[in-house]
Design a protein around this motif. Structure first.
Motif, PDB file in Angstrom:
ATOM      1  N   HIS A 140       0.788  -1.380  -0.107  1.00  0.00           N
ATOM      2  CA  HIS A 140      -0.084  -0.103   0.088  1.00  0.00           C
ATOM      3  C   HIS A 140       0.913   1.264   0.061  1.00  0.00           C
ATOM      4  N   GLY A 141       1.720   1.302   0.727  1.00  0.00           N
ATOM      5  CA  GLY A 141       2.749   2.463   0.847  1.00  0.00           C
ATOM      6  C   GLY A 141       3.557   2.675  -0.482  1.00  0.00           C
ATOM      7  N   ALA A 142       4.072   1.620  -0.798  1.00  0.00           N
ATOM      8  CA  ALA A 142       4.620   1.704  -2.203  1.00  0.00           C
ATOM      9  C   ALA A 142       3.746   2.184  -3.353  1.00  0.00           C
ATOM     10  N   LEU A 143       2.634   1.620  -3.237  1.00  0.00           N
ATOM     11  CA  LEU A 143       1.601   2.023  -4.412  1.00  0.00           C
ATOM     12  C   LEU A 143       1.160   3.421  -4.314  1.00  0.00           C
ATOM     13  N   SER A 144       1.144   3.932  -2.965  1.00  0.00           N
ATOM     14  CA  SER A 144       0.744   5.197  -3.084  1.00  0.00           C
ATOM     15  C   SER A 144       1.956   6.204  -3.611  1.00  0.00           C
ATOM     16  N   VAL A 145       3.143   6.026  -3.837  1.00  0.00           N
ATOM     17  CA  VAL A 145       4.155   6.696  -4.682  1.00  0.00           C
ATOM     18  C   VAL A 145       4.387   6.006  -5.916  1.00  0.00           C
ATOM     19  N   GLN A 146       3.466   5.532  -6.714  1.00  0.00           N
ATOM     20  CA  GLN A 146       3.502   4.655  -7.905  1.00  0.00           C
ATOM     21  C   GLN A 146       3.138   5.921  -8.576  1.00  0.00           C
ATOM     22  N   GLY A 147       3.969   6.514  -9.810  1.00  0.00           N
ATOM     23  CA  GLY A 147       3.655   7.368 -10.707  1.00  0.00           C
ATOM     24  C   GLY A 147       2.824   7.068 -11.715  1.00  0.00           C
TER      25      GLY A 147
END
Ligand SMILES: Cc1ncc(COP(=O)(O)O)c(C=O)c1O
Length: 400
Positions: A140-147
């Protein structure tokens, strides 16, 4: 009788309607082998993982030796385990002095989670800046910074107070302000199809972060360990982040991630609350032993130093009507074709030509080349001949 392929489709969670479905029973060096002896030249390295090739003898020996001593002992951070210490010491000796503290985790995504949490905790701020077409993982955190919204839209809501700005857009850097905890960036964007930073872009971000008291996170999960012709992209661009994220080749073929910072910044995870990041298996001793052996091979066999010359062979030999451009440095290349349909055909049919290729997540008109750094010039020449015959095949098939 039910086949292994059928069992794979029946009992393993599927992530695509059209998996490659290749059966692999053994892998050694730059080759993977199928059950009846089919031989595939691996041009992907399990996506930038097997930098020292499959089953490097020194990696295997280190794994065996560690399994004779101990496997998992305790959650991360309590017991003094020699593979962790030795590996952390070697890694920090190769990095700028400010990056002297390693937190080992299980994967790239977990390392990104740890890095984002650390930046929020250390600065006491919440806002996170990230870039268009960035890929930092699938949690979830990593997806939040997916461009890109393509793979994350269905999983919203994600982290609040994140802001996307354009990669290489100098005019957008004003978004880094007094409320920014951190800026996370891949120094070379991988899943975007190998996009280099514009000259001065990383420097300008560094300056802006310094001015505003925000931390800079470099995600070198894919570019690390010699892949782009320097041990880390930090060495190539001369910009030093506050937190460095590593994974993939870090474990020499075993699952391992790390976020690395200064002792001062890292100590933010010790108090209020203590145990600011908890991981059971992070820094598994067998994975650290394997990673240490693999990095020692990279250094002693000078694999990084040979990377650019090997890259030049690919760029020289890969000539075909369908190839519009070859982007990238070292052994992280994007081969751009005339049209995405050719890319799909090439990747799907590569095994018939004895090679393994792969897609990029955010660039559908190029395929990836990222072989083990141990690949020889002869093997590169063979790979190029196979790719050219594959592209001939793709053209013929299109005409039908
Ligand atoms: C740049 C980058 N960051 C993070 C990740 C996530 O790593 P993992 O798949 O180990 O969670 C990846 C994976 O492809 C990546 O390429």
């Amino acid at each position: 009788m039910i086949t292994d392929r059928q069992l794979f489709l029946l009992h393993l969670g599927q992530t695509s309607k059209d998996p490659l479905l290749l059966e692999i029973t053994r892998a050694e060096g730059v080759y993977m082998y199928g059950p009846t002896g089919q031989k595939y030249l691996d041009l992907i390295s399990g996506v930038s993982v097997s930098n020292t090739g499959h089953r490097h003898p020194r990696v295997i020996a280190a794994i065996r030796e560690q399994t004779e001593a101990y496997l998992h002992l305790m959650v991360y951070g309590e017991l003094v385990q020699s593979p962790q210490i030795k590996y952390a010491r070697l890694i920090v000796s190769l990095l700028p002095v400010s990056l002297d503290n390693c937190y080992f985790v299980n994967s790239g995504s977990e390392a990104v989670e740890g890095a984002l949490k650390l930046a929020k905790k250390y600065t006491g701020r919440k806002k996170i800046i990230y870039f268009s077409n960035a890929y930092h993982g699938s949690t979830h955190g990593a997806l939040s910074v997916q461009g890109s919204d393509k793979y994350r839209e269905s999983f919203k809501p994600l982290l609040p107070e994140t802001q996307q700005i354009g990669f290489n857009d100098f005019s957008a850097l004003g978004a880094i302000d007094d409320s920014t905890a951190c800026v996370i960036i891949e120094p070379v964007q991988s899943e975007a199809g190998i996009i280099n930073p514009a000259e001065g872009f990383l420097e300008e971000i560094r300056q802006r972060c310094n001015d505003k008291g925000a931390l800079l996170i470099f995600d070198e999960v894919q570019t690390g360990f010699g892949r782009t012709g320097s041990l880390f992209a930090i060495d190539r661009f001369g910009v030093i982040p506050d937190i460095l994220v590593l994974a993939k080749a870090l474990g020499g073929g075993m699952p391992l991630g790390a976020f690395i910072s200064s002792r001062e910044i890292m100590s933010a995870l010790i108090e209020e609350p203590q145990l600011g990041h908890i991981t059971t298996f992070g820094g598994h001793p067998v994975c650290c032993a394997a990673g240490l052996a693999s990095l020692s091979v990279i250094l002693e066999e000078k694999l990084t130093e040979q990377c650019e010359a090997k890259s030049a062979v690919f760029k020289r030999e890969l000539r075909h009507k369908l190839i519009k451009e070859i982007r990238g440095e070292g052994l992280l290349l994007a081969v751009r074709l005339a049209d995405p349909e050719y890319v799909r055909y090439a990747i799907k049919n590569a095994p018939r030509h004895g090679i393994i290729l792969d897609y990029f997540l955010f660039c559908d008109d190029a395929f990836r080349i990222a072989p083990p750094l141990t690949i020889s010039n002869d093997e590169i020449n063979t790979a190029c001949r196979q790719i050219i015959s594959l592209l001939d095949d793709a053209m013929k098939n299109r005409k039908k």
